[in-house]
Design a protein around this motif. Structure first.
Motif, PDB file in Angstrom:
ATOM      1  N   UNK A 169       0.834  -1.207   0.000  1.00  0.00           N
ATOM      2  CA  UNK A 169       0.000   0.000   0.000  1.00  0.00           C
ATOM      3  C   UNK A 169       0.869   1.258   0.000  1.00  0.00           C
ATOM      4  N   UNK A 170       2.143   1.121   0.416  1.00  0.00           N
ATOM      5  CA  UNK A 170       3.039   2.279   0.388  1.00  0.00           C
ATOM      6  C   UNK A 170       3.302   2.758  -1.038  1.00  0.00           C
ATOM      7  N   UNK A 171       3.037   1.889  -2.006  1.00  0.00           N
ATOM      8  CA  UNK A 171       3.251   2.284  -3.398  1.00  0.00           C
ATOM      9  C   UNK A 171       2.125   3.169  -3.927  1.00  0.00           C
ATOM     10  N   UNK A 172       0.999   3.189  -3.246  1.00  0.00           N
ATOM     11  CA  UNK A 172      -0.156   3.929  -3.776  1.00  0.00           C
ATOM     12  C   UNK A 172       0.224   5.387  -3.993  1.00  0.00           C
ATOM     13  N   UNK A 173       0.058   5.832  -5.212  1.00  0.00           N
ATOM     14  CA  UNK A 173       0.403   7.213  -5.557  1.00  0.00           C
ATOM     15  C   UNK A 173       1.861   7.406  -5.929  1.00  0.00           C
ATOM     16  N   UNK A 174       2.687   6.352  -5.801  1.00  0.00           N
ATOM     17  CA  UNK A 174       4.114   6.497  -6.086  1.00  0.00           C
ATOM     18  C   UNK A 174       4.617   5.581  -7.193  1.00  0.00           C
ATOM     19  N   UNK A 175       3.781   4.686  -7.678  1.00  0.00           N
ATOM     20  CA  UNK A 175       4.255   3.715  -8.669  1.00  0.00           C
ATOM     21  C   UNK A 175       4.611   4.436  -9.970  1.00  0.00           C
ATOM     22  N   UNK A 176       5.481   3.808 -10.776  1.00  0.00           N
ATOM     23  CA  UNK A 176       5.942   4.479 -12.001  1.00  0.00           C
ATOM     24  C   UNK A 176       4.828   4.749 -13.020  1.00  0.00           C
ATOM     25  N   UNK A 177       3.781   3.944 -13.010  1.00  0.00           N
ATOM     26  CA  UNK A 177       2.668   4.155 -13.946  1.00  0.00           C
ATOM     27  C   UNK A 177       1.367   3.941 -13.186  1.00  0.00           C
ATOM     28  N   UNK A 178       0.320   4.601 -13.649  1.00  0.00           N
ATOM     29  CA  UNK A 178      -0.997   4.420 -13.035  1.00  0.00           C
ATOM     30  C   UNK A 178      -1.389   2.941 -12.980  1.00  0.00           C
ATOM     31  N   UNK A 179      -1.094   2.228 -14.087  1.00  0.00           N
ATOM     32  CA  UNK A 179      -1.486   0.824 -14.170  1.00  0.00           C
ATOM     33  C   UNK A 179      -0.794  -0.010 -13.088  1.00  0.00           C
ATOM     34  N   UNK A 180       0.479   0.317 -12.811  1.00  0.00           N
ATOM     35  CA  UNK A 180       1.226  -0.419 -11.788  1.00  0.00           C
ATOM     36  C   UNK A 180       0.730  -0.044 -10.396  1.00  0.00           C
ATOM     37  N   UNK A 181       0.411   1.224 -10.241  1.00  0.00           N
ATOM     38  CA  UNK A 181      -0.159   1.711  -8.988  1.00  0.00           C
ATOM     39  C   UNK A 181      -1.394   0.887  -8.624  1.00  0.00           C
TER      40      UNK A 181
END
Lengths: 94, 237
Positions: free
Chosen positions: B23-35
């Motif tokens: 959940x720490x990745x939410x808003x930080x992933x390299x692409x929306x799809x990965x998020x």
């Protein structure tokens, strides 16, 4: 080479027997990843039983500038709708 | 022999801590799809944690529900494996952790789904479908990063290297999961082969999570995850 992943159009079949319908688009590096991205983006709430992804560049769209010529002529041809027939009372499933 | 409580709390803590990490990745992933994909996987895991911890609480019989177990225990009482508490690092490191864990979890959930304990097997049967997707997702990324550019390959190798020390703990005979090792080894080797990566060399295992001996990372994770319940005990909304 572009650093952006290519765009894919996503089509979902809501249930067996229905046609796939356009749902939106996703970015993905290849077809398999596009399917996974589509699954994660568009089927989280049980929207479908089957997915298609198509590279967006494969779609040829009609030119909005030609909309008049393409679509306006149909506007005054109501007789093309099958609404002028009287349906006999006994007929079902129409 | 581990009790049903021990078993449920380990499975619940594994899922809870990894779910929180993702959940720490939410808003930080390299692409929306990965998020979205990482959030979905995280939410699947938190759902599993809720079921396992609820069962653990019932087995314990001291009136603790899943929330009490998740939000009102301290580091020493957590029984998750060390692998799941490792920091996200870069995307390749997150994928490496997921790849090693989900492949193990899929084998384990398949076994649990067929196990005699009905309460546990019901949760396993539901989880196995979710986890099969997690394993597939992570494996696909291992192949793409490993077989991608020079940089993605270097990052994938580094990610696997950083996580490999925590693998042996998953198969600790004390937890009854040792029999899954050959199947797991084969799955990992297949994917790494497809990614044209080498299986990391065996190294000295770091263990202890199942006994409450955690790395410093878990304390920081709990600080964030448990903040609300610690600041406002019993709050609901």
């Amino acid at each position: 080479m572009s650093k952006e992943w290519p765009l894919w159009e996503v089509f979902i079949r809501a249930k067996n027997g229905l046609a796939h319908k356009h749902a939106g688009s996703v970015h993905a590096a290849d077809a398999r990843m596009a399917l996974e991205a589509a699954r994660d983006t568009y089927t989280r709430r049980m929207e479908g039983v089957s997915l298609w992804v198509v590279p967006s560049v494969s779609i040829t769209a009609s030119d909005p500038g030609e909309a008049e010529a393409l679509f306006a002529p149909a506007q005054d041809k109501v007789y093309r709708h099958p609404t002028f027939y009287t349906v006999p009372d006994g007929v079902k499933n129409i | 022999m581990a009790s049903l409580f021990d078993h449920a709390i380990r499975l619940g803590d594994d899922a809870l801590i990894l779910g929180q990490r993702l959940s720490e990745w939410a808003g930080h992933a390299p692409m929306l799809e990965i998020d979205l994909a990482l959030s979905n996987i995280g939410l699947d895991l938190i759902g599993q944690a809720t079921h396992f911890l609820k069962l653990a609480g019932e087995e314990e019989g001291k009136g603790r529900d899943a929330d009490a177990l998740a939000f009102r225990r301290d580091v020493l009482d957590f029984r998750n494996c060390l692998l799941v508490e490792q920091p996200n690092g870069d995307f390749a490191q997150t994928i490496a952790r997921q790849f090693l864990f989900s492949n193990w979890q899929e084998l384990l959930m398949t076994e649990i789904a067929a196990a005699p304990a009905p309460a546990l097997s019901a949760i396993g049967a539901k989880a196995v479908k979710e986890v099969a997707y997690h394993a597939r997702y992570a494996s696909e990324w291992v192949v793409r990063l490993g077989d991608g550019t020079e940089e993605s390959r270097a990052r994938m190798v580094a990610g696997l290297d950083s996580m490999w020390r925590f693998v042996d703990e998953l198969f600790d005979p004390a937890d009854g999961a040792a029999s899954l090792r050959p199947a797991w080894d084969a799955r990992i080797a297949d994917t790494l082969h497809a990614a044209s990566l080498d299986v990391p060399k065996p190294r000295r295992a770091v263990t202890g999570g199942r006994r409450g001996h955690h790395s410093e990372h878990l304390g920081h994770l709990l600080t964030e995850m448990q903040f609300l319940q610690r600041a406002y005990p019993g709050v609901t909304w």
